[in-house]
Structures are given as structure tokens and as C-alpha cells.
Design a protein around this motif. Structure first.
Motif, PDB file in Angstrom:
ATOM      1  N   TRP A 118      32.891  50.811  50.940  1.00  0.00           N
ATOM      2  CA  TRP A 118      33.141  50.643  49.504  1.00  0.00           C
ATOM      3  C   TRP A 118      34.641  50.689  49.177  1.00  0.00           C
ATOM      4  O   TRP A 118      35.083  50.050  48.223  1.00  0.00           O
TER       5      TRP A 118
ATOM      6  N   TRP B 247      35.810  47.176  49.881  1.00  0.00           N
ATOM      7  CA  TRP B 247      35.353  46.295  48.802  1.00  0.00           C
ATOM      8  C   TRP B 247      36.234  46.456  47.552  1.00  0.00           C
ATOM      9  O   TRP B 247      36.635  45.469  46.931  1.00  0.00           O
ATOM     10  N   GLU B 248      36.524  47.690  47.219  1.00  0.00           N
ATOM     11  CA  GLU B 248      37.369  47.922  46.048  1.00  0.00           C
ATOM     12  C   GLU B 248      38.751  47.305  46.235  1.00  0.00           C
ATOM     13  O   GLU B 248      39.280  46.660  45.321  1.00  0.00           O
TER      14      GLU B 248
ATOM     15  N   ASP C 223      43.036  46.327  40.423  1.00  0.00           N
ATOM     16  CA  ASP C 223      43.830  45.415  39.600  1.00  0.00           C
ATOM     17  C   ASP C 223      44.572  44.358  40.426  1.00  0.00           C
ATOM     18  O   ASP C 223      44.692  43.204  40.005  1.00  0.00           O
TER      19      ASP C 223
ATOM     20  N   VAL D 266      38.355  43.447  46.063  1.00  0.00           N
ATOM     21  CA  VAL D 266      37.618  42.788  44.979  1.00  0.00           C
ATOM     22  C   VAL D 266      37.870  43.397  43.603  1.00  0.00           C
ATOM     23  O   VAL D 266      38.095  42.658  42.627  1.00  0.00           O
ATOM     24  N   THR D 267      37.849  44.713  43.471  1.00  0.00           N
ATOM     25  CA  THR D 267      37.755  45.304  42.129  1.00  0.00           C
ATOM     26  C   THR D 267      39.045  45.902  41.583  1.00  0.00           C
ATOM     27  O   THR D 267      39.165  46.034  40.359  1.00  0.00           O
TER      28      THR D 267
END
Length: 266
Positions: free
Chosen positions: A45, A48-49, A55, A52-53
Motif C-alpha cells: 500500500w 501504491w500511494e 500529490d 498513485v495517490t
């Protein structure tokens, strides 16, 4: 009944998905079981952050995928040259055992040199550039593929060879009509196994020589303690390698089914 193309693709993708889930599970269990702190041991995770997530995820992806493109280029050239050369040399050795006995021991001697030692020597000769890295990849792909392909070319049903000769075919005809179709599984096995070898060779060449691609970027990230980029790069290159392995596996099934020796004749 032969499996349809869609069935082949779905079954291969399914197996690869299961393997990916298993790898992710082992990844999490090892880091948690060894109590590796998240600062150093990034979990799925976290990767992934970062990609993808967060800024600046777009900038992170741009860096990783730009380096990935370089590694794909470096690995791809060496992979294609290594597989092609191993097939051509394997055919020559099968046709001429004397030449094989003269040359093969030298090839084995070179291959016995550890890659970490061989890479600087290759780059000294061919340059710290694309050519040097491609030669590194070719060297790591060539020898295992050569041995496997030679075994396949020689593992021929003698009854098929005798049948071709009985109809006036010579050694070359036996090679084309019998040996090469029979060796297709060995050729594609070499192609599958050479995918991770080529990627590994490219990254080692980049790490030790050019400083480009994912090999160079991971080395720099380690020096600056950028663990997010290190783990993300590792995941991206592993995903690419698994995808290419999957593609070669699907192509193998289709080609062997169409052109290979029938079951029971190999």
C-alpha cells in the motif's frame, strides 16, 4: 479438444494473478514477521500511494517509467541478440560436432566468470554505453539458451529422422523438418527463462556501468535513502518481467500447437 485462444489467455492470466497474489502475501508476511520498520521496508500500500495517490504521484510515475523504458531497451536488445545467437550457434553445433568440441569449452569458461566481474571487463571493451550493457545481457542469456536449444535439437525421434532419410532427405532436411519443430518447446523454454535473466543483466549493467535505467536509479535511490523509489522501481520491473513471461508463454502455446512436433513424437 484444443484449447481456444481466449481460453489460453485467460488460463495464463489467471495463473499469473494467483502467483502475484502469493508474492504480495509473502512480501507482507516477511516484512511484518521480521518487524521491518515501514521507513525501510515499504508495504504494497505504500508503493501504491507513492505511485498513485500522493500529490506528486504523477512526477514519481514519470521518473520510474522513464527509467523503465531505458531498462526495457537495454534488456530487449541483449535478449533478442542472445536468443537469436544461441539458436544459430546451436544449429551449427548440431550440424558440426567437431566445431562444438572446439568452441563450447571456451564458451563455458567465459560463462563461469561471475557476472559482477565480467560486466566491468565487457564495458571496458565495448564502452560504457548501450552496446556495453547489451553485450552483458547477451552474455547472460546466450549460454543457458544454447545448451537447452542444443538438447532439443538432438532429442529427436529416430523413426522420424529415418522416415525423412528414406524419402531422400539429407541432414539439413532432417534438421528443418524434424529437429527444429521438435526443439520448439526447448526454444520457448529458453525464451521464457531468459526474460528475467535479461532484465537482471540489464540492471546490473546499468548499476555497474552506465548509471541509467532502473539499475542506476535504484543505486542512486539507495545512496539517498529514497526507499519509496527503490521499492516502487522493484515492483514495476517485477511486474514488467512477469508480464513479458506471460506473453512469451502464450505465444509458446500457440506456436508449438501450430508448428511443433505432435504429442508422442518428441
Amino acid at each position: 479438444m484444443k484449447e481456444s485462444l481466449l481460453g489460453i489467455i485467460l488460463s495464463r492470466v489467471g495463473y499469473m494473478a494467483l502467483a502475484s497474489l502469493l508474492a504480495i502475501g509473502v512480501w507482507i508476511v516477511l516484512l511484518e514477521g521480521l518487524d521491518v520498520i515501514p521507513l525501510i521496508g515499504k508495504r504494497p500500500w505504500h508503493v501504491w500511494e507513492w505511485l498513485v495517490t500522493v500529490d506528486d504521484a504523477a512526477e514519481n510515475r514519470e521518473v520510474v517509467f522513464r527509467n523503465l523504458a531505458t531498462t526495457i531497451r537495454d534488456a530487449g536488445i541483449g535478449y533478442l541478440v542472445g536468443i537469436t545467437a544461441s539458436f544459430v550457434v546451436g544449429v551449427i553445433f548440431v550440424l558440426n560436432r567437431t566445431l562444438e568440441q572446439m568452441v563450447l569449452p571456451s564458451v563455458m569458461l567465459v560463462r563461469s566468470i561471475p557476472l559482477l566481474v565480467l560486466t566491468p571487463l565487457i564495458t571496458l571493451v565495448f564502452g560504457v554505453n548501450l552496446v556495453g550493457v547489451s553485450v552483458v545481457v547477451t552474455s547472460i542469456v546466450f549460454f543457458p539458451a544454447l545448451i537447452n536449444i542444443m538438447f532439443g535439437l538432438r532429442n529427436v525421434n529416430p523413426q522420424l529422422s529415418d522416415l525423412v532419410r528414406a524419402h531422400g532427405g539429407g541432414t539439413f532436411t532432417v534438421l528443418v523438418k524434424v529437429a527444429i519443430p521438435s526443439a520448439l518447446p526447448n526454444l520457448f523454454a529458453s525464451m521464457r527463462l531468459s526474460v528475467p535473466l535479461a532484465v537482471t543483466g540489464a540492471m546490473i549493467g546499468e548499476w555497474l556501468a552506465t548509471g541509467e535505467g532502473l539499475g542506476g536509479s535504484i543505486a542512486r535511490a539507495a545512496g539517498t535513502f529514497d526507499f519509496n523509489q527503490m521499492w516502487a522501481s522493484a515492483v514495476v520491473i517485477a511486474t514488467f518481467t512477469m508480464t513479458m513471461y506471460l506473453v512469451v508463454s502464450i505465444v509458446e502455446t500457440l506456436v508449438v500447437r501450430r508448428f511443433g512436433a505432435p504429442v508422442g513424437e518428441h
